[in-house]
Structures are given as structure tokens and as C-alpha cells.
Design a protein around this motif. Sequence first.
Motif: not given
Length: 370
Positions: A221-224, A229-232, A258-264
Motif C-alpha cells: 500500500a505504501e508503494k501504491a 505507474e509501473g503497471k506491476l 487480508l489479501m482480498a482486501q488489498s487493492e494492490f
Amino acid sequence: MNSVLTDCSKEPNNVLLKRLMLQKSPACLVLDGAMGTSVTLQNEDERWSSARLMKNPRVRKEIKRVHKSFLDSGVDILTTNTFKMRVEDFNAEKVTNEFNLTNSFEKEYLEGVAVANEAIDEYMAGKDAAVQRPLIALSVSNFVSVACLDRYSTANRLLRDGTSDRRLPGYGFEDHLIKSYHRARLDNKMLVEAAKSGVAVIAIETVGDLLEVQIICEVLAEKADTLREGKLSTWIALTCRDETFLDTGDTVAEAVALMAQSEFITGIGINCTEPEYILPLIGTIRKVLAEKCVEEKIIVIYPNSGEIYCGEIDDEDVVDSWKKPKELQGWHFEEAAVEWMKAGASVVGGCCRITDVDIANFKKKLADLN
């Protein structure tokens, strides 16, 4: 099948999902297998799975040979040889509270990407323009297998006395230390350079603890902005002791939630886990994703062969330090892999003891289905 793959009006923002949308039915991307099983190096540092050693021309040549063997087997995704990078690899003093070696890690990761790209360039030479270039997944280790010299990340390791080696919940470390570890490896500058170098996926592998899953989600999330931008794409691959629990005893369902709730996080994976548990694990992942209404996340499966690492145990059934359980006699990776795909996995490959031959056989099975 995941909804994002069937609705062509949705234009995903990363290469992995775009590549899946281009697949013929059944949509499945083939991942490579085990680097360690495939290398033929003798008397090398046991931490061969680190780009640091690729400064040795002989090692670099061997790693590229293994990459090319998987490319020849037909993989769609090639994993970098960057899983193990320890503090000690950089001649640093042992760190007890921080793992802030960002610049060193960046160089080593990008060296691993460079070798993978060299192998892909050679593989693609002379290929028809319609042949798609294989994607690169940057392998990032879990905390415990790198940070701790006396602990191991595989879920099926036997000690010399025949007992099982299971880790304590939380690995016995404080959360700030694990977060420092992942921040150093997922540095923004490294992610930018990796994307420029052709990396499509950040694969954080062999994670067997709920606290670490939570911390990885926080760091991503910190690296969102950098990820967007890198389409990673990103995936976290869990390692499980059975069909219900992670290595440390936390439930798989909790980790998936937990992972399901992360959009990243693009994909939720299972690796370095016995194959007999994979179908029920896929069922658990799908159930949680449905409950969380995030079925667009892909399922990534690359288990081991089910063989047990025995080290130097004296047993006539042990071959090259590995023992195959009786219940797996006659088991074939490619047949099981087809079933995993049919059950909902969109990316399928292998971990320990899965070779280029296994991957090629799976690729043939897929061709027969199309």
C-alpha cells in the motif's frame, strides 16, 4: 473463471491480466518450476538462489541454461533467480533490528532480471512476430528463509532424526523488523527500475505467517503509486502445512481475507506446499474471494512435488536427499496441474522438484484441451 478475464470491456492496468485475457480457453498462464532442482552446480555456496553469485561466470551460465530450459518447455512466465538474498551476502555485520540494505538489494534484483532477459532474448531470436514474449516475475523471499540462518521456509522438511521442523507463530520476531525487511526489498527505486527492465510481476513467495501477510499488504500500500505507474502485478504465495493452515498454524482463510482486501495484490498464490492439499486450498481461496466480492483476483498455484527433503537421512528410499511418499507413487504433475486449472487457478507452475520436463508435459496437456 475470474470475471476480469471474461469481460473484455474492462481494461486491466497490468500486463499479467492483459496476457490472461489474450489466452485461449481455458485461460491459464504457465509458470516455470524449481531452479534449485535444475541446477547442476557442485560445491557452490548453498545460497545459489541469489543474484550475488551470478557475478561468477560459471554460475551465471548455469542459471541462464536453466531459464532457457523452462523457456523451451513453453512457459509464459519466467521467475528470476533472486529468492535468497541475506544480509550476510553483502559482507555486512549481522543486523538485529533493521535490514536497510536497499541499494545492495536493488543491484542484485536487477542482475537477476538481466539474466532472465538474456535468456528470453536468446529464446525469442528468430521467433515469429506473433509469439508473445514471456513475462518476468521478480522473486522476493519471505522474511524467515532469508533473515534467519537456522530456519527454513519449506513446509515439508524433515530433520535428520525424522521429526518435522515447524516454525513458531510470528517466527518469534517483532513486526517492525519484518516490515523493515520488506521495505528494503520493495524499494520504490527498485520497483521503477524493475518495471523499466521488463518485470511484469512482483512475486513474494513462500509466506507462511499471517503477521507477515499483513505487513506485506501494508508495504505494498505504501508503494501504491509506483506499482500503478509501473503497471506491476503482485502476488503473495502462501506455504501451507495442510489444506487448512499456514506453516505457522494461522488459517489460510484468514490470510486470503487480508489479501482480498488489498487493492494492490493482483494474485493470491500457494507455493512450496504438498500437491495433495492444492484442490481444497483453491476451494478456500475461491470461497473467501467470493465472500469479499473480489473474484477478479487471480489464483496462482505452484506447489512442490510432495517429496520430502531428508538431508542426509540413511534410507534406501531416499534419492538425492529426497523421499517420495508411497501415496504419491504414480502421481504425475501435469495431470494434477490440469485439475488445478479447472478448479480455478489462472497461473500454474511448480516449486521444489518440478522440472522443465514436468512443465513441458503440462503445456502439452493444455494444448490438447484447446
